[in-house]
Design a protein around this motif. Structure first.
Motif, mmCIF file in Angstrom:
data_model
loop_
_atom_site.group_PDB
_atom_site.id
_atom_site.type_symbol
_atom_site.label_atom_id
_atom_site.label_comp_id
_atom_site.label_asym_id
_atom_site.label_seq_id
_atom_site.Cartn_x
_atom_site.Cartn_y
_atom_site.Cartn_z
ATOM 1 N N SER A 6 0.976 -1.280 0.124
ATOM 2 C CA SER A 6 0.009 -0.230 0.150
ATOM 3 C C SER A 6 0.933 1.138 -0.010
ATOM 4 O O SER A 6 1.955 1.277 0.340
ATOM 5 C CB SER A 6 -0.865 0.078 1.092
ATOM 6 O OG SER A 6 -0.022 0.287 2.434
ATOM 7 N N SER A 7 0.312 2.337 -0.408
ATOM 8 C CA SER A 7 1.024 3.670 -0.283
ATOM 9 C C SER A 7 1.376 3.844 0.960
ATOM 10 O O SER A 7 2.573 4.802 1.304
ATOM 11 C CB SER A 7 -0.025 4.794 -1.026
ATOM 12 O OG SER A 7 -1.102 5.038 -0.330
ATOM 13 N N SER A 166 0.956 -4.297 16.334
ATOM 14 C CA SER A 166 0.087 -3.826 15.776
ATOM 15 C C SER A 166 0.249 -2.268 15.252
ATOM 16 O O SER A 166 -0.328 -1.575 15.907
ATOM 17 C CB SER A 166 -1.471 -4.050 15.747
ATOM 18 O OG SER A 166 -2.369 -3.479 14.668
ATOM 19 N N LEU A 167 1.019 -1.735 14.242
ATOM 20 C CA LEU A 167 1.562 -0.516 14.331
ATOM 21 C C LEU A 167 0.886 0.505 13.176
ATOM 22 O O LEU A 167 1.161 -0.327 12.059
ATOM 23 C CB LEU A 167 3.095 -0.395 14.404
ATOM 24 C CG LEU A 167 3.729 -1.006 15.421
ATOM 25 C CD1 LEU A 167 5.298 -0.936 15.091
ATOM 26 C CD2 LEU A 167 3.361 -0.381 16.694
ATOM 27 N N GLY A 168 0.159 1.058 13.339
ATOM 28 C CA GLY A 168 -0.471 1.944 12.248
ATOM 29 C C GLY A 168 -1.351 1.180 11.321
ATOM 30 O O GLY A 168 -1.800 1.536 10.348
ATOM 31 N N GLU A 218 -6.576 14.001 4.538
ATOM 32 C CA GLU A 218 -7.392 14.301 3.050
ATOM 33 C C GLU A 218 -6.318 13.606 2.127
ATOM 34 O O GLU A 218 -7.028 12.942 1.148
ATOM 35 C CB GLU A 218 -6.954 15.911 2.993
ATOM 36 C CG GLU A 218 -7.424 16.270 1.690
ATOM 37 C CD GLU A 218 -7.347 17.842 1.434
ATOM 38 O OE1 GLU A 218 -7.693 18.369 0.381
ATOM 39 O OE2 GLU A 218 -7.048 18.570 2.563
ATOM 40 N N ALA A 219 -5.117 13.679 1.958
ATOM 41 C CA ALA A 219 -4.096 12.968 1.232
ATOM 42 C C ALA A 219 -4.434 11.342 1.231
ATOM 43 O O ALA A 219 -4.508 10.754 0.334
ATOM 44 C CB ALA A 219 -2.825 13.274 1.483
ATOM 45 N N ALA A 220 -4.622 10.847 2.459
ATOM 46 C CA ALA A 220 -4.824 9.332 2.619
ATOM 47 C C ALA A 220 -6.054 9.049 1.844
ATOM 48 O O ALA A 220 -6.258 7.982 1.342
ATOM 49 C CB ALA A 220 -4.827 8.919 4.082
ATOM 50 N N THR A 225 -6.763 5.199 0.734
ATOM 51 C CA THR A 225 -6.543 4.763 2.297
ATOM 52 C C THR A 225 -7.041 5.509 3.458
ATOM 53 O O THR A 225 -6.192 6.216 4.131
ATOM 54 C CB THR A 225 -4.983 4.072 2.342
ATOM 55 O OG1 THR A 225 -4.191 5.451 2.147
ATOM 56 C CG2 THR A 225 -4.647 3.112 1.631
ATOM 57 N N PRO A 226 -8.376 5.780 3.645
ATOM 58 C CA PRO A 226 -8.929 6.727 4.339
ATOM 59 C C PRO A 226 -8.679 6.370 5.766
ATOM 60 O O PRO A 226 -8.633 5.186 5.944
ATOM 61 C CB PRO A 226 -10.256 6.830 3.896
ATOM 62 C CG PRO A 226 -10.815 5.682 3.457
ATOM 63 C CD PRO A 226 -9.526 5.067 2.545
ATOM 64 N N PHE A 227 -8.407 7.347 6.939
ATOM 65 C CA PHE A 227 -8.250 6.879 8.210
ATOM 66 C C PHE A 227 -9.929 6.780 8.326
ATOM 67 O O PHE A 227 -10.842 7.536 8.018
ATOM 68 C CB PHE A 227 -7.978 8.316 8.908
ATOM 69 C CG PHE A 227 -6.588 8.563 8.963
ATOM 70 C CD1 PHE A 227 -5.637 7.966 7.637
ATOM 71 C CD2 PHE A 227 -5.885 9.321 9.708
ATOM 72 C CE1 PHE A 227 -4.310 8.349 7.891
ATOM 73 C CE2 PHE A 227 -4.519 9.526 9.689
ATOM 74 C CZ PHE A 227 -3.605 9.206 8.667
#
Length: 281
Positions: A6-7, A166-168, A218-220, A225-227
């Motif tokens: 993923s990005s 479990s990171l990020g 916004e970039a995600a 890959t939205p938060f």
């Protein structure tokens, strides 16, 4: 199904490298190997998201959580724990960098099947050795099922303690998937430790970093890959208690700053946008 990382995974690997290439010593975390895995080209530092002054708080968060997890593994190794599970491993390079630990550990890298296959090909292309105890566990966190069942099927000894990181990951999961992840972790053997990051709601993020976090969100979204999940500390602690853990602890960014960034001349530090939950079984 995507067959590439993923990005987010790529950006995480590049931010780790950027810390070494740009930030003042001493390094909080040393990882240039993820850069080789990602193979972004010689102009990678020209990427808009690699401007070192654009969002130093997010870069600091990435290296902080990685340092914390690997310190935890080393600490628990000293107590006899020999199993390490990395949920959402992405381009993590622990098994290739920390060879003194990896040689004596059973390591389970859990990630989506396509990106994991891509990573395995890149490791082979680079001629990087894989420790005997390294196991790749394909698993989709949003598809249901159980990461616990997957790692047990891959060889995790359910009767022996483990460290799970479990990171990020929770940033991109729905609430139900996060609750399921925590509940499955409570099945670990007594003496196990589970560390996970979580995102605070935007209104709780300190000024300055708050505006930067809004831009990152916004970039995600633009990258697909939205938060999706945010928790106040007391809310994530309550979920962990409900899951049945023996101890639950919120580790704020201020404590991590004191631990890893005290006295830095460049002022680098993480904001409170992302913090840590550490629980034990």
């Amino acid at each position: 199904m995507t067959s590439e990382p993923s990005s987010t995974a790529v950006r995480t690997a590049l931010w780790r490298a950027l810390h070494l290439h740009h930030d003042a010593p001493p390094a909080v975390f040393e990882d240039d190997l993820g850069l080789r895995l990602a193979d972004p080209g010689d102009d990678w530092r020209q990427r808009p998201d690699m401007d070192p002054d654009d969002n130093p708080f997010a870069r600091a968060a990435v290296i902080t959580r990685a340092r914390f997890a690997e310190d935890l593994v080393a600490e628990e190794y000293g107590r006899g724990v020999r199993q390490y599970v990395i949920l959402g491993a992405g381009l993590d390079t622990f098994a290739q960098r920390r060879t003194e630990l990896a040689a004596s550990l059973d390591i389970f890298e859990v990630d989506a099947p396509g990106p994991q296959s891509w990573k395995r090909r890149r490791l082979a292309e680079l001629g990087l050795d894989l420790p005997a105890g390294l196991r790749f566990v394909p698993y989709d966190f949003e598809a249901g099922g159980s990461w616990w069942d997957a790692v047990v099927a891959a060889g995790l000894d359910a009767g022996r303690p483990a460290v799970v990181a479990s990171l990020g990951v929770s940033t991109y999961l729905g609430r139900d998937a996060i609750v399921a992840m925590l509940r499955q972790g409570a099945a670990l053997a007594p003496g196990s430790t589970f560390a996970t990051t979580f995102q605070l709601p935007l209104a709780m993020v300190e000024p300055g970093p708050r505006e930067l976090r809004a831009r990152v969100e916004e970039a995600a979204r633009a990258f697909g890959t939205p938060f999706t999940s945010f928790f106040a500390p007391e809310e994530i602690l309550a979920l962990a208690r409900d899951a049945g853990y023996r101890t639950v602890e919120h580790i704020p960014a201020t404590a991590l700053t004191d631990r890893y960034f005290a006295g830095r001349a460049d002022g680098l530090r993480p904001s409170n946008a992302e913090e840590l939950l550490v629980v034990t079984v």
